[in-house]
Design an enzyme around this catalytic site. Structure first.
Site, short mmCIF file in Angstrom:
data_model
loop_
_atom_site.label_atom_id
_atom_site.label_comp_id
_atom_site.label_asym_id
_atom_site.label_seq_id
_atom_site.Cartn_x
_atom_site.Cartn_y
_atom_site.Cartn_z
N GLY A 160 -37.36 21.67 -17.47
CA GLY A 160 -35.92 21.51 -17.62
C GLY A 160 -35.66 21.12 -19.06
N VAL A 170 -30.32 19.98 -22.95
CA VAL A 170 -30.20 18.95 -23.99
C VAL A 170 -31.09 17.73 -23.77
CG1 VAL A 170 -27.90 19.51 -24.89
CG2 VAL A 170 -28.08 18.03 -22.92
N ARG A 215 -36.87 27.00 -16.29
CA ARG A 215 -36.66 28.16 -15.40
C ARG A 215 -36.49 29.43 -16.21
NH1 ARG A 215 -31.36 28.40 -11.67
NH2 ARG A 215 -30.44 28.13 -13.74
N ASN A 258 -29.89 12.63 -13.19
CA ASN A 258 -28.99 11.66 -12.56
C ASN A 258 -28.92 11.91 -11.06
OD1 ASN A 258 -28.17 9.95 -14.61
ND2 ASN A 258 -26.50 11.29 -15.26
N GLY A 261 -28.62 7.44 -22.55
CA GLY A 261 -28.57 7.47 -24.01
C GLY A 261 -28.08 8.81 -24.52
N ASN A 316 -23.92 3.70 -14.83
CA ASN A 316 -22.84 4.66 -15.11
C ASN A 316 -21.50 4.16 -14.59
OD1 ASN A 316 -24.92 6.20 -16.13
ND2 ASN A 316 -24.26 8.09 -15.16
N GLU A 330 -20.33 1.85 -17.05
CA GLU A 330 -19.90 2.69 -18.20
C GLU A 330 -18.45 3.16 -18.00
OE1 GLU A 330 -22.86 5.78 -19.30
OE2 GLU A 330 -21.25 7.24 -19.05
N TYR A 331 -18.14 3.61 -16.80
CA TYR A 331 -16.77 4.04 -16.49
C TYR A 331 -15.78 2.89 -16.70
CZ TYR A 331 -17.68 8.54 -14.02
OH TYR A 331 -18.00 9.83 -13.68
N1 LIG Z 1 -26.32 15.15 -20.70
C1 LIG Z 1 -26.43 13.83 -20.71
O1 LIG Z 1 -25.91 13.10 -21.58
C2 LIG Z 1 -27.23 13.17 -19.64
C3 LIG Z 1 -27.74 13.88 -18.57
N2 LIG Z 1 -28.50 13.27 -17.63
C4 LIG Z 1 -29.05 14.02 -16.50
O2 LIG Z 1 -30.19 14.75 -16.98
C5 LIG Z 1 -30.32 15.98 -16.28
C6 LIG Z 1 -30.35 17.11 -17.29
O3 LIG Z 1 -29.13 17.09 -18.01
P1 LIG Z 1 -28.81 18.14 -19.17
O4 LIG Z 1 -29.95 18.19 -20.10
O5 LIG Z 1 -27.46 17.77 -19.65
O6 LIG Z 1 -28.83 19.54 -18.45
P2 LIG Z 1 -27.97 20.17 -17.26
O7 LIG Z 1 -27.57 19.12 -16.29
O8 LIG Z 1 -26.93 21.02 -17.85
O9 LIG Z 1 -29.09 21.10 -16.55
C7 LIG Z 1 -29.61 22.23 -17.18
C8 LIG Z 1 -31.06 22.40 -16.82
O10 LIG Z 1 -31.23 22.51 -15.38
C9 LIG Z 1 -31.96 23.70 -15.12
N3 LIG Z 1 -31.63 24.21 -13.80
C10 LIG Z 1 -30.40 24.32 -13.26
N4 LIG Z 1 -30.50 24.83 -12.01
C11 LIG Z 1 -31.82 25.05 -11.76
C12 LIG Z 1 -32.56 25.54 -10.66
N5 LIG Z 1 -31.96 25.89 -9.53
N6 LIG Z 1 -33.90 25.63 -10.79
C13 LIG Z 1 -34.52 25.25 -11.92
N7 LIG Z 1 -33.88 24.76 -13.00
C14 LIG Z 1 -32.55 24.66 -12.92
C15 LIG Z 1 -31.55 24.62 -16.24
O11 LIG Z 1 -32.44 25.69 -16.32
P3 LIG Z 1 -31.95 27.07 -17.04
O12 LIG Z 1 -32.08 26.83 -18.49
O13 LIG Z 1 -32.90 28.07 -16.50
O14 LIG Z 1 -30.54 27.29 -16.59
C16 LIG Z 1 -31.62 23.68 -17.41
O15 LIG Z 1 -32.93 23.44 -17.82
C17 LIG Z 1 -29.14 16.04 -15.31
O16 LIG Z 1 -29.56 15.57 -14.06
C18 LIG Z 1 -28.14 15.08 -15.93
O17 LIG Z 1 -27.26 14.53 -14.98
C19 LIG Z 1 -28.85 11.95 -17.74
C20 LIG Z 1 -28.39 11.21 -18.78
C21 LIG Z 1 -27.51 11.72 -19.78
O1 LIG Z 2 -25.57 9.52 -17.50
C1 LIG Z 2 -24.90 9.50 -18.51
C2 LIG Z 2 -25.03 8.42 -19.51
O2 LIG Z 2 -25.82 7.41 -19.09
C3 LIG Z 2 -23.87 10.57 -18.74
O3 LIG Z 2 -23.37 10.48 -20.01
C4 LIG Z 2 -22.84 10.44 -17.67
O4 LIG Z 2 -23.29 11.26 -16.59
C5 LIG Z 2 -21.50 10.92 -18.04
O5 LIG Z 2 -20.78 10.87 -16.87
P1 LIG Z 2 -19.37 11.56 -16.65
O6 LIG Z 2 -19.54 13.00 -17.09
O7 LIG Z 2 -19.13 11.41 -15.19
O8 LIG Z 2 -18.42 10.81 -17.52
#
Ligand SMILES: NC(=O)C1=CN([C@@H]2O[C@H](COP(=O)(O)OP(=O)(O)OC[C@H]3O[C@@H](n4cnc5c(N)ncnc54)[C@H](OP(=O)(O)O)[C@@H]3O)[C@@H](O)[C@H]2O)C=CC1
Ligand SMILES: O=C(CO)[C@H](O)[C@H](O)COP(=O)(O)O
Length: 479
Positions: free
Chosen positions: A11, A14, A35, A104, A131, A188, A191-192
């Site tokens: 995965g 970002v 994926r 998450n 973060g 979180n 955070e809200y």
């Molecule tokens: N963004 C943030 O600031 C934060 C995010 N998180 C959590 O971290 C996780 C990753 O977040 P983020 O990096 O933002 O990415 P996303 O939540 O946008 O997820 C994208 C990733 O998930 C993969 N994916 C989606 N569906 C599937 C599937 N069915 N099978 C396999 N892989 C799949 C994608 O693969 P592909 O490239 O093939 O589509 C890609 O690698 C999430 O759970 C998020 O809630 C936690 C803290 C902060």
């Molecule tokens: O997990 C996080 C930070 O710790 C994400 O930034 C959080 O999921 C943001 O939440 P939302 O999109 O509901 O405002």
């Protein structure tokens, strides 16, 4: 034999990409998988020189690239995608291997997955990571659950890549099964609440003082040099000072005023209701986002009567920003007190024995709610692990005492000017309810007994009672 990786990340959006880079920058050999193959190729192409990466393009290749016991970090969308990834990898793993879900996830999903994979001899570690993109790269706050045994191997690695405050890693073993994801969920939720209080402070300074966003940015910058010093206050100043390039207007005035949410705040409130913990600050923050997004309802209601926002003048205007600072700090204490009480309640419900001082300590850096204030929260829960509420602890008690006039005057001014402050108001109402000698809950009990024979307890005798409300005598019986 070719070199093996000490850990793998699947995965690579970002968060996963930056977590993998962070691990590699700390000298760990990292197997990569995603994926869709392109993300893996992009990472190696753009950042391959930052450390040792082993790019892989199938689940089997990924698993084969790892040292035993294997450690796999899943960083994909929560829910069904996480299950899909687990289902793909679990059959390829062997007893003692570790799967970390760093997304998450809902803690109940984590409990289910942990129980299922334990039967297979696998360690499943639901891990909160906070973060954002930058934190994942430079040092997030990491909240791992799962077995103690899994932390023996994962702990040093996660502590290594986590943020450090005064040399102390922002990572600790939170507790078994879903404890890590539970604590991340409450993080979180807090955070809200924190964001809502800050947003209300902005609205108050604008509505009651008529300040422009850039002036308010300066107020936040000043606050950030004091006890409110925090990442959220810091970025608020940045956002408010930003001018939209296309229109020349303050950025905040060209953004649609409809706050979105991915769901963790809503989960916090749902679980708060299930546990019976009053987390009104978090709930109001979630509702405030929902209300902001109710475009039709808002359009239909816009012309309703109410006061206009006439700016304050004279002495009231001069002290208002300081009053808001005190009210914000007091309301923030309430929001954190409620969140920590929810962790306490979750820990008791699920038998997790969570160290609240340690939770506060690992939130001091790396995560979105990182703040100077958390030094004092750490000290409060370290000194008294069973503290009933942060509000009664030393410096916090003193701060709310000193905030009394300002807090009440800010909420009164908001009411008078028609500025919605659900966060400030609910924090004050919660505070007053906690300190009340008697609550009108006694009357609610009387009403319940009247219409439904639901019974009540008395202040002067043990037992449950019911009054025969339908009779003229209104006799009381033990129930
Ligand atoms: N963004 C943030 O600031 C934060 C995010 N998180 C959590 O971290 C996780 C990753 O977040 P983020 O990096 O933002 O990415 P996303 O939540 O946008 O997820 C994208 C990733 O998930 C993969 N994916 C989606 N569906 C599937 C599937 N069915 N099978 C396999 N892989 C799949 C994608 O693969 P592909 O490239 O093939 O589509 C890609 O690698 C999430 O759970 C998020 O809630 C936690 C803290 C902060
Ligand atoms: O997990 C996080 C930070 O710790 C994400 O930034 C959080 O999921 C943001 O939440 P939302 O999109 O509901 O405002």
């Amino acid at each position: 034999m070719s070199k093996k990786a000490s850990i793998g990340v699947t995965g690579l959006a970002v968060m996963g990409r930056n977590l993998a880079r962070n691990l590699a920058r700390h000298g760990h050999t990292v197997a990569l998988h995603n994926r869709s193959e392109q993300r893996t190729r992009d990472l190696v192409e753009q950042f391959g020189d930052e450390g040792d990466f082993i790019p892989t393009y199938s689940a089997q290749e990924f698993v084969d690239a790892l040292e035993r016991p294997r450690q796999i970090v899943i960083m994909v969308k929560a829910g069904a995608p996480t299950d899909a990834v687990i289902d793909e990898f679990a059959p390829l793993l062997e007893e003692g291997d570790v799967i970390v879900d760093a997304g998450n996830a809902h803690f109940a999903d984590t409990r289910r997955r942990e129980a299922a994979l334990r039967k297979q001899g696998l360690h499943f570690v639901g891990t909160g990571v906070s973060g954002g993109e930058e934190g994942a790269l430079h040092g997030p706050s990491i909240m791992p659950g799962g077995s103690k045994q899994s932390y023996e191997s994962l702990g040093p690695l996660f502590e290594d890549i986590s943020a450090k405050v005064d040399g102390v890693p922002c990572c600790t073993h939170i507790g078994p099964d879903g404890a890590g994801h539970f604590v991340k969920m409450v993080h979180n939720g807090i955070e809200y609440a924190d964001m809502q209080l800050i947003a209300e402070s902005f609205d108050l300074l604008r509505g009651a003082l008529g300040h422009e966003p850039a002036q308010i940015a300066d107020v936040f910058r000043t606050w950030n040099t004091g006890r409110l010093d925090s990442y959220l206050i810091e970025i608020t100043a940045e956002v408010l000072a930003h001018t939209d390039a296309a229109t020349g207007k303050p950025f905040v005035d060209v953004v649609a005023d409809q706050a979105e949410q991915k769901g963790t705040g809503r989960w916090t409130v749902q679980i708060g209701l299930d546990l019976g913990v009053p987390i009104s600050g978090i709930a109001e923050a979630v509702f405030a986002r929902s209300l902001s997004g109710s475009a039709g309802l808002r359009a239909a209601s816009r012309g309703l009567p109410g006061p206009s926002r006439t700016p304050l003048t004279g002495a009231a205007a001069e002290t208002f920003a300081d009053d808001v600072e005190r009210a914000l700090y007091a309301s923030k204490i309430v929001a954190y007190a409620q969140g920590f009480n929810q962790i306490q309640a979750g820990g008791a419900e699920y038998g997790w024995d969570i160290d609240l001082g340690a939770v506060a300590r690992i939130w001091r850096g790396g995560c979105i709610i990182r703040a100077k204030f958390l030094d004092d929260v750490t000290a409060a829960y370290t000194a008294e692990p069973g503290l009933p509420t942060l509000l009664t602890s030393g410096d916090f008690r003193k701060a709310v005492e000193e905030a009394q006039d300002s807090w009440r005057s800010v909420v009164a001014t908001a009411t008078r000017l028609g500025i919605p402050t659900p966060g400030f108001s609910t924090a004050l109402a919660y505070y007053d309810a906690l300190r009340a000698e008697r609550l009108p809950a006694a009357l609610v009990q009387g009403q319940r007994d009247f219409f439904g024979a639901h019974t009540y307890r008395r202040v002067d005798r043990e037992g449950s009672f019911h009054t025969e409300w339908a009779t003229e005598e209104r006799a009381e019986h033990s129930a």
